[in-house]
Design a protein around this motif. Structure first.
Motif: not given
Length: 569
Positions: A94, A97, A99, A126, A224, A238
């Motif tokens: 994570r 990423l 996000t 984003l 995305q 994300a």
């Protein structure tokens, strides 16, 4: 009469007048503004080693593959060793990423807390998050951002003449709306960035051009994904570095999110030998969706289809009866269905709709109040139980005629399209548009041919006095084995039939509770809604949450970048 658009001219010292056309002036302005945009010295390829090093440092897997250029498909992942089907070869933690949550905790956070559009539209959040981090020399995501394409092959980058090739296609309205809405969003956020007090610290005030926003929109639109939040209570959008380099092929979903280890995981779609390109499956998208949202046309797309909007007229005398039968079958009286590239070209839902659409009053009564009326609803989408030979003849005649009429709306023939594709000087975008136009025609042509063949078949059955297969309650077992025979009333419209184009506004995807109870979280690259607000993949079951190790992950949908290709990064 309206005034002509003019650009003032200035006399030179010699008395000559230098005229500048509006188009030339716009090009000069665009060139000037582009110099204000953030750029990196070097090509994407120059930064791949930095991306791999960063990924390894963050705990991602980097041993089984490398980034390579695959000519027409652009950049992708190449196996650095033999990989077995379903072998876990890629995981991304994570921390790598980008996000909506990381955006909230960034310099964009203060504006996010005050701006309702950002709060409602995760994909726009984003996009601005990406632009802010690109302008930040100390951003932890720079190794990723530097490897993103400088431009894309989405319709946002098409020239006017290239867009003209899409006229009469089913994609044209979405393409025009995509550009219109992106321009509106840019105008809105340009004003916000320069006037909102909570935007005062954003690094975009001196460098926020339309090209910047178009780039960010395309980057997010093509990449995305929906993943679960850290606590698994909901989903968020994300960008997944490195994994999003994989190109698309037909297959099954092989990517999911492992909440236990808090990482995105991908297993191999099939056996790969060392040196072969590693593919993932982007989802059951039509080529129109691939072109609009991902920027490429996929040859041999097993899920290609053409939308067809059908409805029972409210002014029809039998409307109430037809609407009631359809309602009992769980089908709207008006909806968008699909004609498929496969045989048969129609789904069980469309077959059921057409049967009801073509029913006589007597046949409708039989399905409303006749013997076993409720149970007979289950047979509407089953090819083995026609309503009557006459009904089958009428519905296939209708389909044949409707597809033939749709073919007449195009300004060119399929043969003319094939001839145009042989031209060596055709631009990539023009070639993509013409391929899409031709694919739609080929699907419609197959629907015409299939409709004619079915019509003649059932006419022969009628002429020969063939007995009509009769439904019995014991036959319900037949409806439980094949997908095409499932009871209509127990199923929603299939995903392609649910892809009714909604109004072009940006919307945050919100999963239903059932999704959050699942043990698997499919990851679909480029899923949800793209930045122009058009629907990408259908909502049914695409966003789920994984709470234990992924065994058979669910897929990935993705996109392409600005290299010449059919389906790559």
């Amino acid at each position: 009469m309206g005034k002509k658009s003019r650009v003032k001219t200035q006399k030179s010292g010699t008395g000559a007048t230098a005229a500048v056309s509006p188009k030339e002036m716009m090009n000069l302005i665009s060139e000037l503004l582009q110099r204000l945009s953030v750029s990196f010295e070097g090509t994407r390829e120059d930064f791949f080693s930095e991306l791999m090093a960063w990924a390894a440092e963050c705990g991602a897997s980097c041993d089984g593959f490398e980034i390579s250029n695959f000519a027409d498909e652009g950049y992708g992942l190449k196996a650095a060793k033999d990989i077995k089907a379903e072998e876990l070869f890629l995981w991304i933690p994570r921390k790598m990423l980008m996000t909506v949550e990381s955006a909230k905790n960034s310099v964009l956070g203060p504006l996010y807390s005050q701006d309702r559009i950002l709060q409602a539209m995760g994909n726009v959040t984003l996009a601005l998050h990406l632009l802010c981090e690109r302008a930040n020399p100390s951003s932890p995501w720079l190794p990723y951002i530097k490897t993103l394409p400088a431009d894309y092959d989405t319709p946002l980058y098409f020239e006017e003449e290239e867009v003209r090739h899409l006229l009469a296609t089913q994609a044209i309205q979405d393409v025009l709306s995509q550009y219109k809405n992106t321009a509106r969003q840019y105008a809105y956020f340009y004003k916000v960035i320069h006037t909102h007090p909570n935007a005062s610290k954003l690094p975009l005030k001196d460098a926020f051009t339309f090209d910047d926003y178009r780039w960010a929109v395309s980057s997010v639109m093509t990449r995305q994904n929906q993943i679960p939040t850290a606590d698994g209570s909901r989903v968020t959008l994300a960008l997944i570095p490195l994994w999003d380099m994989c190109n698309h092929t037909n297959g099954l979903i092989t990517t999911g999110y492992n909440l236990e280890d808090d990482r995105c995981e991908c297993v191999a779609l099939k056996d790969y030998k060392e040196g072969e390109q590693i593919y993932i499956f982007y989802g059951t998208r039509s080529n129109a969706e691939f072109v609009i949202h991902n920027g490429f046309f996929f040859e041999g797309n097993a899920h290609d289809r053409v939308k067809i909007k059908l409805g029972v007229s409210k002014s029809e005398r039998l409307y109430a009866m037809k609407a009631e039968v359809l309602a009992r079958a769980g089908i709207p009286a008006s909806s968008v269905f699909a004609l498929h590239c496969s045989e048969p070209p129609i789904t069980a839902q469309l077959l059921a709709f057409l049967r009801v659409f073509c029913m006589t009053e007597e046949e409708l009564r039989d399905y409303l109040v006749g013997d076993h009326a409720i149970n007979k609803i289950f047979t509407l989408g089953n090819t083995e139980f026609p309503v009557s030979w006459e009904n089958e003849i009428k519905l296939w005649t209708f389909l044949e005629t409707r597809a033939a009429l749709l073919l007449k709306t195009y300004k060119t023939t399929a043969e003319e399209d094939r001839s145009m594709l042989e031209k060596p000087d055709l631009s990539l975008h023009s070639r993509t548009a013409i391929k899409l136009r031709l694919a739609e025609k080929e699907i419609l042509e197959r629907a015409v041919s299939s409709g004619r063949a079915k019509r003649l078949h059932f006419q022969k059955q009628l002429d020969e006095g063939a007995p009509l297969p009769l439904y019995e309650e014991s036959d319900i077992a037949l409806l439980e084995n094949a997908d095409a025979k499932l009871p209509i009333i127990l199923r929603k419209l299939e995903e392609e039939d649910e892809c009714v184009q909604e109004e072009m506004n940006l919307a945050q995807i919100k999963p239903d509770a059932a999704c959050l109870d699942s043990s698997i979280t499919p990851v679909l690259n480029g899923q949800c809604k793209d930045l122009n607000g058009t629907q990408e993949d259908p909502p049914g079951g695409d966003a789920v949450v994984k709470e234990s190790k992924v065994e058979k992950h669910d897929p990935s949908t993705k996109r392409t970048e600005g290299e010449p290709k059919d389906g790559g990064k």
